[in-house]
Scaffold this motif. Structure first.
Motif, PDB file in Angstrom:
ATOM      1  N   VAL A 127       7.277   6.726  10.638  1.00 30.64           N
ATOM      2  CA  VAL A 127       6.077   5.960  10.279  1.00 30.64           C
ATOM      3  C   VAL A 127       5.825   4.906  11.347  1.00 30.64           C
ATOM      4  O   VAL A 127       6.716   4.537  12.111  1.00 30.64           O
ATOM      5  N   VAL A 128       4.583   4.422  11.386  1.00 30.84           N
ATOM      6  CA  VAL A 128       4.246   3.296  12.254  1.00 30.84           C
ATOM      7  C   VAL A 128       3.861   2.131  11.340  1.00 30.84           C
ATOM      8  O   VAL A 128       3.122   2.315  10.373  1.00 30.84           O
ATOM      9  N   ALA A 129       4.428   0.955  11.619  1.00 26.40           N
ATOM     10  CA  ALA A 129       4.213  -0.171  10.710  1.00 26.40           C
ATOM     11  C   ALA A 129       4.310  -1.487  11.473  1.00 26.40           C
ATOM     12  O   ALA A 129       4.852  -1.553  12.576  1.00 26.40           O
ATOM     13  N   THR A 130       3.791  -2.552  10.835  1.00 22.24           N
ATOM     14  CA  THR A 130       3.836  -3.894  11.422  1.00 22.24           C
ATOM     15  C   THR A 130       4.989  -4.673  10.802  1.00 22.24           C
ATOM     16  O   THR A 130       5.199  -4.626   9.583  1.00 22.24           O
ATOM     17  N   VAL A 131       5.763  -5.393  11.634  1.00 17.14           N
ATOM     18  CA  VAL A 131       6.872  -6.209  11.142  1.00 17.14           C
ATOM     19  C   VAL A 131       6.302  -7.505  10.563  1.00 17.14           C
ATOM     20  O   VAL A 131       5.669  -8.301  11.278  1.00 17.14           O
ATOM     21  N   LEU A 132       6.508  -7.720   9.253  1.00 15.46           N
ATOM     22  CA  LEU A 132       6.018  -8.941   8.598  1.00 15.46           C
ATOM     23  C   LEU A 132       7.055 -10.042   8.666  1.00 15.46           C
ATOM     24  O   LEU A 132       6.737 -11.213   8.910  1.00 15.46           O
ATOM     25  N   LEU A 168      27.291  -6.085   7.887  1.00 19.08           N
ATOM     26  CA  LEU A 168      26.130  -6.842   8.328  1.00 19.08           C
ATOM     27  C   LEU A 168      24.883  -5.977   8.101  1.00 19.08           C
ATOM     28  O   LEU A 168      24.782  -4.870   8.602  1.00 19.08           O
ATOM     29  N   ILE A 169      23.937  -6.499   7.319  1.00 18.56           N
ATOM     30  CA  ILE A 169      22.716  -5.760   7.002  1.00 18.56           C
ATOM     31  C   ILE A 169      21.525  -6.488   7.613  1.00 18.56           C
ATOM     32  O   ILE A 169      21.321  -7.686   7.384  1.00 18.56           O
ATOM     33  N   THR A 170      20.762  -5.758   8.444  1.00 25.72           N
ATOM     34  CA  THR A 170      19.520  -6.297   9.007  1.00 25.72           C
ATOM     35  C   THR A 170      18.366  -5.687   8.224  1.00 25.72           C
ATOM     36  O   THR A 170      18.333  -4.473   7.996  1.00 25.72           O
ATOM     37  N   GLN A 171      17.431  -6.531   7.794  1.00 21.68           N
ATOM     38  CA  GLN A 171      16.280  -6.048   7.028  1.00 21.68           C
ATOM     39  C   GLN A 171      14.984  -6.511   7.676  1.00 21.68           C
ATOM     40  O   GLN A 171      14.925  -7.604   8.252  1.00 21.68           O
ATOM     41  N   ALA A 172      13.967  -5.658   7.593  1.00 18.57           N
ATOM     42  CA  ALA A 172      12.635  -6.038   8.081  1.00 18.57           C
ATOM     43  C   ALA A 172      11.610  -5.604   7.049  1.00 18.57           C
ATOM     44  O   ALA A 172      11.628  -4.453   6.585  1.00 18.57           O
ATOM     45  N   ARG A 173      10.759  -6.515   6.665  1.00 24.23           N
ATOM     46  CA  ARG A 173       9.675  -6.180   5.749  1.00 24.23           C
ATOM     47  C   ARG A 173       8.529  -5.615   6.581  1.00 24.23           C
ATOM     48  O   ARG A 173       8.051  -6.241   7.529  1.00 24.23           O
ATOM     49  N   LEU A 174       8.107  -4.381   6.237  1.00 25.34           N
ATOM     50  CA  LEU A 174       7.092  -3.677   7.017  1.00 25.34           C
ATOM     51  C   LEU A 174       5.851  -3.427   6.183  1.00 25.34           C
ATOM     52  O   LEU A 174       5.928  -3.268   4.956  1.00 25.34           O
ATOM     53  N   ALA A 175       4.700  -3.358   6.868  1.00 24.26           N
ATOM     54  CA  ALA A 175       3.434  -3.010   6.204  1.00 24.26           C
ATOM     55  C   ALA A 175       2.730  -1.942   7.036  1.00 24.26           C
ATOM     56  O   ALA A 175       2.713  -2.025   8.267  1.00 24.26           O
ATOM     57  N   ASP A 176       2.167  -0.935   6.350  1.00 25.51           N
ATOM     58  CA  ASP A 176       1.390   0.065   7.077  1.00 25.51           C
ATOM     59  C   ASP A 176      -0.072  -0.388   7.182  1.00 25.51           C
ATOM     60  O   ASP A 176      -0.440  -1.477   6.714  1.00 25.51           O
ATOM     61  N   ASP A 177      -0.932   0.435   7.777  1.00 23.74           N
ATOM     62  CA  ASP A 177      -2.323   0.037   8.021  1.00 23.74           C
ATOM     63  C   ASP A 177      -3.111  -0.196   6.735  1.00 23.74           C
ATOM     64  O   ASP A 177      -4.146  -0.868   6.743  1.00 23.74           O
ATOM     65  N   ARG A 178      -2.641   0.371   5.600  1.00 22.96           N
ATOM     66  CA  ARG A 178      -3.359   0.212   4.335  1.00 22.96           C
ATOM     67  C   ARG A 178      -2.781  -0.906   3.471  1.00 22.96           C
ATOM     68  O   ARG A 178      -3.169  -1.064   2.320  1.00 22.96           O
ATOM     69  N   GLY A 179      -1.812  -1.633   4.032  1.00 24.40           N
ATOM     70  CA  GLY A 179      -1.256  -2.775   3.310  1.00 24.40           C
ATOM     71  C   GLY A 179      -0.071  -2.455   2.426  1.00 24.40           C
ATOM     72  O   GLY A 179       0.495  -3.350   1.797  1.00 24.40           O
ATOM     73  N   HIS A 180       0.341  -1.168   2.325  1.00 26.30           N
ATOM     74  CA  HIS A 180       1.537  -0.831   1.554  1.00 26.30           C
ATOM     75  C   HIS A 180       2.770  -1.356   2.282  1.00 26.30           C
ATOM     76  O   HIS A 180       2.826  -1.338   3.514  1.00 26.30           O
TER      77      HIS A 180
END
Length: 776
Positions: free
Chosen positions: A152-157, A170-182
């Motif tokens: 998928v392609v997504a924006t890092v929030l 060690l857990i790295t997390q990134a909240r992502l959003a797609d082009d439709r806001g999901h």
């Protein structure tokens, strides 16, 4: 993403395009394609830049300034008024062999390139992707299926890192959003460096396993990369490369793109007329499309051209090095009455395949060029009869013939067969082996030198300095891979025609490359009435059944081969092989107390092996236990069963060769494979042998399963690693490349003509990568 962020994202490539002279090279695939992807919220910009590629540079620059103005972005000051703006000069094309740091690589870039073996732009462009991913339409988060792998392609929030108290993970997390806001959460385990690679507000391409637990949606990330401003990672068919340490796909893609930008046109070593005749794409197109394909069709065209080049330069190298393209050999008169005399005297009717192959051989013998032909045929297909016909034609032309076999027992077998075929027709056949007494050898030497002998059959004894042929016209070499290059050359002095025979089924594609300086003839038909060997695959649990069947056959007067697990040959393991052979022979003797059991192993001398095989042929014992591969071509008419222990340790082609040792007496024969490993993959492979008795089908499957480097004898053959070519599926391309190489060298044997200078230089540049197996 806010409207301001969208404007900034779109404006960056537009500004860069304007700053570089509006040449439409900033974005792979053209600026228009990028605009259609990024400017959906700005339809006026899409409309303004419609048909951008077809515009002149000054018109492009004017449209870009207008587009930026509509986005509310101040364009850089014009270098000159739009109407009088001079065309931007193209920078001179960078040479293909320029150092790789001629393009911007970033900090440590040249060192990274060197770790890949890349030192020049040529190296970089020929560093092909290992695969491609279609990212033209990537799914949104709502379309993902739980448990499935997805890209998928997504924006890092946002991003964060936590350490679990119990497992200290060690857990790295990134909240992502797609082009439709999901939204969903991407998760990395024990990869602390990821935090430094993630930037809030940046788009990334992520591949991983999607999971849903209640309202929590996660993506366990296997791989990710920044999308980048050049749009090389999404919205297209994307190249995926093999990477070294501390480098990313995005960096390597960008580097390749810049190399392609820097080189105006890749020079093509193939003359245009030849390319058109063969229907091949030019090299510039092929290299651009292999890295950044515009469509599946363009990628297929690129692959076809680049595969053709791989095989063409391999064939050219082999033909040039061997000299086979231009050697003048014997010229034989092939009389129809001689051929009829030979065929009428045969005790059987030749098959259609034997007749076809004989026609190919006789056509070579008529030609002034030296014959260099490989004769392939499964065990029992009748190769010796075809060779006998060729030797008869040589004798009728007052030329001598020689057949060299790797062992005495095989030489004696060939001598018996050739005597049966040729002696009634007045052809004088002699045997020459190392074990003959000195006085006997001297008499044979004298008869060879005086021309009293028409055909000599022998082992390495044929290439001793005492052997002087009156006029050797045809040399037949059986299983040539058992001889060294210098041994073959010693027999081939005086430039006789050369016929190489093998009972090892070799897929045509491999034969055309491995035996590049030989024409290939195949006897692909068995004589009528020959019964195929019945093959059965058993596991260790049913092992006793195999030996119960052996007891039954021995009681009926038949003999049995038992082959022990294959042990790699090394000094440290020779004694282990002897022990394994002795222990297995003891087991067999215990299971078959009424049978006479003997053992053959790698510690024995050649003459001891030959003597033991001769005793087996004479039925002095019932069971031969062997840890070495039983000699190719050895004929034991009484042996009707072969049991192969731990069959998974052998290649399929080897198993087929072993199976061919039984059933030589005309009665029904059997082969039992006992598998020590019963995994699904192993059993699936061994069932190929159980189901098929076609040696060429078996060899093709072996090639598919194990690759050319693993097939017996080819790892030491000099066959190069192919980057794109596939020996299992590219037979047509190989044959086209081979015929083209021959045609080129027939017209220009040393590539001295002006139209072949680029081809010659390319051959020299590729020289190290092109392997060679020299036969003649």
């Amino acid at each position: 993403m806010t409207r301001r962020e969208l404007i900034q994202r779109l404006a960056r490539p537009l500004e860069r395009e304007l700053a570089t002279g509006c040449r439409d090279r900033v974005v792979a695939g053209g600026l228009e394609k990028l605009v259609h992807n990024l400017a959906r919220p700005f339809p006026e910009v899409i409309e303004l830049l419609e048909g951008y590629a077809a515009l002149e540079p000054d018109a492009r620059c004017a449209r870009l300034r207008e587009a930026l103005a509509r986005l509310g972005v101040a364009a850089a000051p014009a270098r000159a008024p739009a109407k009088t703006q001079a065309p931007v000069e193209e920078p001179p094309a960078t040479e293909l062999d320029a150092p790789v740091d001629a393009i911007p690589l970033g900090p440590g870039g040249p060192q990274k390139m060197r770790s890949l073996g890349v030192r020049t732009l040529r190296d970089l462009l020929f560093y092909y992707p290992r695969r491609h991913e279609d990212r033209r339409t990537l799914p949104g988060f709502a379309a993902l299926a739980p448990g499935a792998k997805a890209t998928v392609v997504a924006t890092v929030l946002s991003k964060s890192q936590v350490k679990t108290p119990r497992k200290k993970m060690l857990i790295t997390q990134a909240r992502l959003a797609d082009d439709r806001g999901h939204k969903l959460t991407a998760v990395w385990f024990n990869q602390p460096w990821v935090m430094g690679q993630l930037r809030e507000g940046e788009k990334i391409v992520v591949t991983g396993r999607y999971t849903v637990r209640g309202r929590v949606r996660n993506l366990a990330v296997e791989y990710f990369e920044a999308e980048g401003g050049e749009q090389l990672s999404t919205g297209r068919i994307v190249p995926v490369y093999s990477l070294g340490e501390r480098m990313s796909q995005a960096w390597l893609r960008r580097s390749v793109w810049r190399a392609l930008e820097a080189i105006k046109e890749v020079p093509d070593p193939l003359p245009e007329e030849l390319r058109q005749e063969l229907g091949l794409a030019d090299l510039d197109f092929a290299l651009r499309q292999i890295h950044f394909p515009e469509s599946e069709q363009h990628l297929a065209r690129a692959l076809e051209r680049l595969k053709f080049d791989e095989f063409l330069f391999l064939e050219l190298r082999v033909l040039l090095t061997s000299g086979a393209s231009a050697l003048v050999g014997q010229i034989f008169e092939v009389r129809e009455e001689d051929l009829c005399t030979f065929l009428d005297a045969l005790p059987f009717e030749p098959t259609a395949a034997q007749r076809r192959v004989l026609d190919e051989i006789l056509a070579d013998m008529r030609s002034e060029r030296q014959m260099a032909r490989l004769l392939q045929g499964d065990v029992g297909s009748g190769k010796t009869a075809v060779a006998a016909a060729a030797l008869y034609v040589a004798a009728r032309n007052q030329k001598q013939g020689a057949l060299m076999a790797p062992t005495e027992i095989l030489a004696k077998q060939h001598f018996a067969n050739l005597t049966r075929y040729l002696w009634p027709l007045g052809v004088r056949v002699e045997l020459l082996t190392g074990s003959m007494k000195a006085g006997e050898k001297k008499r044979v030497y004298a008869r060879i030198e005086s021309g009293e002998v028409d055909v000599v059959v022998g082992t390495h004894a044929l290439i001793q300095k005492e052997v002087r042929f009156r006029e050797l016209g045809l040399a037949v070499i059986d299983e040539e891979h058992r001889f060294g290059v210098m041994q073959r050359r010693a027999l081939l002095q005086g430039r006789p025609d050369v016929l190489v025979m093998t009972a090892t089924p070799i897929p045509r594609s491999l034969a055309l490359t491995l035996y590049g300086d030989l024409e290939v003839s195949v006897i692909d038909e068995m004589p009528p009435g020959r019964k195929p060997v019945k093959t059965r695959l058993l596991t260790q649990r049913s092992r006793k059944d195999a030996y119960a069947f052996a007891r039954k056959l021995i009681g009926e007067g038949h003999q049995v081969f038992v082959v022990a697990p294959l042990i790699e040959e090394s000094d440290a393991e020779v004694m282990a092989e002897v022990r394994a052979a002795t222990e297995l022979a003891g087991e067999v003797a215990a299971m078959l107390p009424e049978a006479r059991v003997e053992v053959l192993h790698g510690r024995m001398k050649a003459e001891e092996k030959d003597a033991l095989m001769e005793r087996f042929r004479n039925r002095d014992f019932d069971v031969l236990v062997s840890t070495t591969v039983i000699e190719v071509g050895v004929d034991i008419p009484g042996a009707n069963l072969m049991i192969i222990e731990n069959a998974e340790r052998f290649g399929l082609a080897q198993l087929h060769q072993l199976r061919g040792r039984v059933g030589r007496g005309g009665e029904q024969a059997y082969c039992i494979l006992i598998a020590g490993d019963t995994s699904r993959k192993t059993m699936q492979r061994l069932r190929v042998i159980e189901k098929s008795t076609d040696g060429f089908y078996v060899a093709e499957q072996d090639l598919k399963l194990r690759g050319p480097g693993e097939l017996r004898g080819t790892r030491q053959s000099g066959l190069p690693d192919l980057q794109l070519g596939d020996l299992t599926s590219d037979v047509e391309i190989i044959e086209s490349a081979r015929s083209t190489a021959k045609r080129i060298l027939e017209a220009d044997p040393y590539l001295t003509e002006p139209e072949h200078q680029a081809l010659k230089r390319e051959l020299q540049l590729r020289g190290e990568a092109v392997g060679l197996r020299e036969i003649i």
